[in-house]
Design a protein around this motif. Structure first.
Motif, mmCIF file in Angstrom:
data_model
loop_
_atom_site.group_PDB
_atom_site.id
_atom_site.type_symbol
_atom_site.label_atom_id
_atom_site.label_comp_id
_atom_site.label_asym_id
_atom_site.label_seq_id
_atom_site.Cartn_x
_atom_site.Cartn_y
_atom_site.Cartn_z
ATOM 1 N N GLY A 23 17.780 17.283 68.272
ATOM 2 C CA GLY A 23 18.725 18.108 69.008
ATOM 3 C C GLY A 23 18.024 18.803 70.154
ATOM 4 O O GLY A 23 16.818 18.642 70.354
ATOM 5 N N THR A 36 25.320 16.750 72.821
ATOM 6 C CA THR A 36 24.132 16.135 72.240
ATOM 7 C C THR A 36 24.361 15.776 70.777
ATOM 8 O O THR A 36 23.955 14.702 70.320
ATOM 9 C CB THR A 36 22.922 17.080 72.368
ATOM 10 N N ALA A 37 25.021 16.661 70.035
ATOM 11 C CA ALA A 37 25.300 16.390 68.625
ATOM 12 C C ALA A 37 26.174 15.154 68.467
ATOM 13 O O ALA A 37 25.925 14.301 67.596
ATOM 14 C CB ALA A 37 25.975 17.606 67.983
ATOM 15 N N PHE A 53 20.913 17.613 62.473
ATOM 16 C CA PHE A 53 20.942 18.165 63.832
ATOM 17 C C PHE A 53 20.183 19.480 63.873
ATOM 18 O O PHE A 53 20.390 20.363 63.047
ATOM 19 C CB PHE A 53 22.377 18.386 64.299
ATOM 20 N N SER A 55 18.863 22.721 66.426
ATOM 21 C CA SER A 55 18.730 23.500 67.654
ATOM 22 C C SER A 55 18.461 24.941 67.241
ATOM 23 O O SER A 55 18.918 25.376 66.185
ATOM 24 C CB SER A 55 19.985 23.405 68.524
#
Length: 271
Positions: A23, A36-37, A53, A55
């Motif tokens: 991520g 992005t996910a 994921f 971030s």
């Protein structure tokens, strides 16, 4: 075959498929995170690879007081909660103090302890007591065998859902080097081992008030790490790394991720 750690739908280790933790470095905006996910979910579905994921809601160890750190605990966790709901993927983020562990564990599917905090006993124990899977990143200042102490601290809580991540070791000023012996050494502790390909090519503090990076070498090191037996890879990616607010020089452009993971999957399967 080693222990399997399950982070919701993602099964990591035990000789299973190559796991992917990926991520943007930090939550910059909902647009970047959600885009992005979705892209990573679709890529990993096509390749049949388990995805978690990642971030950060707060980058607490930035080089400068003026560096962008993210939206903070409350807003950042809310956004990561939306990622789970919208895209059906498990989520992980860094925790920096025992105080953060409680609220973070209410939202996140797994907790991550940053490399700089990999010796913090209270933080490791607090994370372990949640019962959640935890990823401890090896400090740049630690040998791989010293991570056995972190493992002992963690399992003292009765929680065995532990991942260890190799992310390079300090090599003089503003540079890191990766010793691939770290992969089998840390696997000997009975935990799945992840290789962080993007932080391993970071040049810490190399730009004075920010870290530099050499993203062109990330695929080289990742291929070597998977061949050395890594159970998964960690990578930070961004639609346009040149405009990223954190760690842009070492992040992989989102458009290059599928080709890279395809190559790494073939190496993993060949083992």
């Amino acid at each position: 075959m080693g222990r399997i750690v399950e982070i919701r739908s993602a099964r990591i280790g035990g000789g299973g498929p190559l796991a992917v933790i990926a991520g943007p470095c930090v939550i910059e905006s909902e647009e970047v995170v959600f885009g992005t996910a979705e892209a990573l979910r679709d890529i990993c579905q096509r390749l049949s690879l388990p995805l978690v994921f990642k971030s950060s809601y707060d980058k607490a160890n930035r080089s400068s007081i003026n560096s962008f750190r993210g939206p903070g605990l409350a807003r950042g966790l809310a956004i990561l909660g939306e990622v789970k709901e919208k895209f059906g993927v498990p989520v992980i983020s860094d925790v920096h103090s025992p105080f953060e562990v409680g609220p973070a564990s209410d939202v996140l599917d797994a907790l991550q302890i940053p490399a700089f905090l990999s010796r913090q006993t209270d933080l490791i124990v607090a994370a372990g007591k949640t019962g959640k899977p935890v990823n401890i990143k090896k400090g740049q200042f630690l040998s791989p065998w010293e991570m056995g102490n972190a493992v002992e601290k963690f399992i003292s809580t009765g929680n065995k859902n532990l991942l260890l991540t190799e992310r390079g070791s300090s090599f003089g000023y503003n540079n890191l080097v990766v010793d691939m012996r770290a992969i089998p050494v840390m696997k000997s502790f009975g935990c799945p081992v992840i290789f962080d390909m993007t932080h391993s090519v970071q040049l810490p503090g190399g730009m004075g008030t920010a870290s530099g990076g050499q993203r062109e070498f990330a695929p080289v090191l990742a291929r070597a790490a998977v061949a050395a037996g890594a159970d998964g890879v960690f990578l930070e990616t961004h639609p346009d790394p040149g405009k990223a607010l954190c760690d842009g020089p070492n992040m992989i452009p989102l458009g290059e991720v599928e080709g890279l993971l395809t190559a790494l999957k073939k190496i993993h399967e060949a083992l």
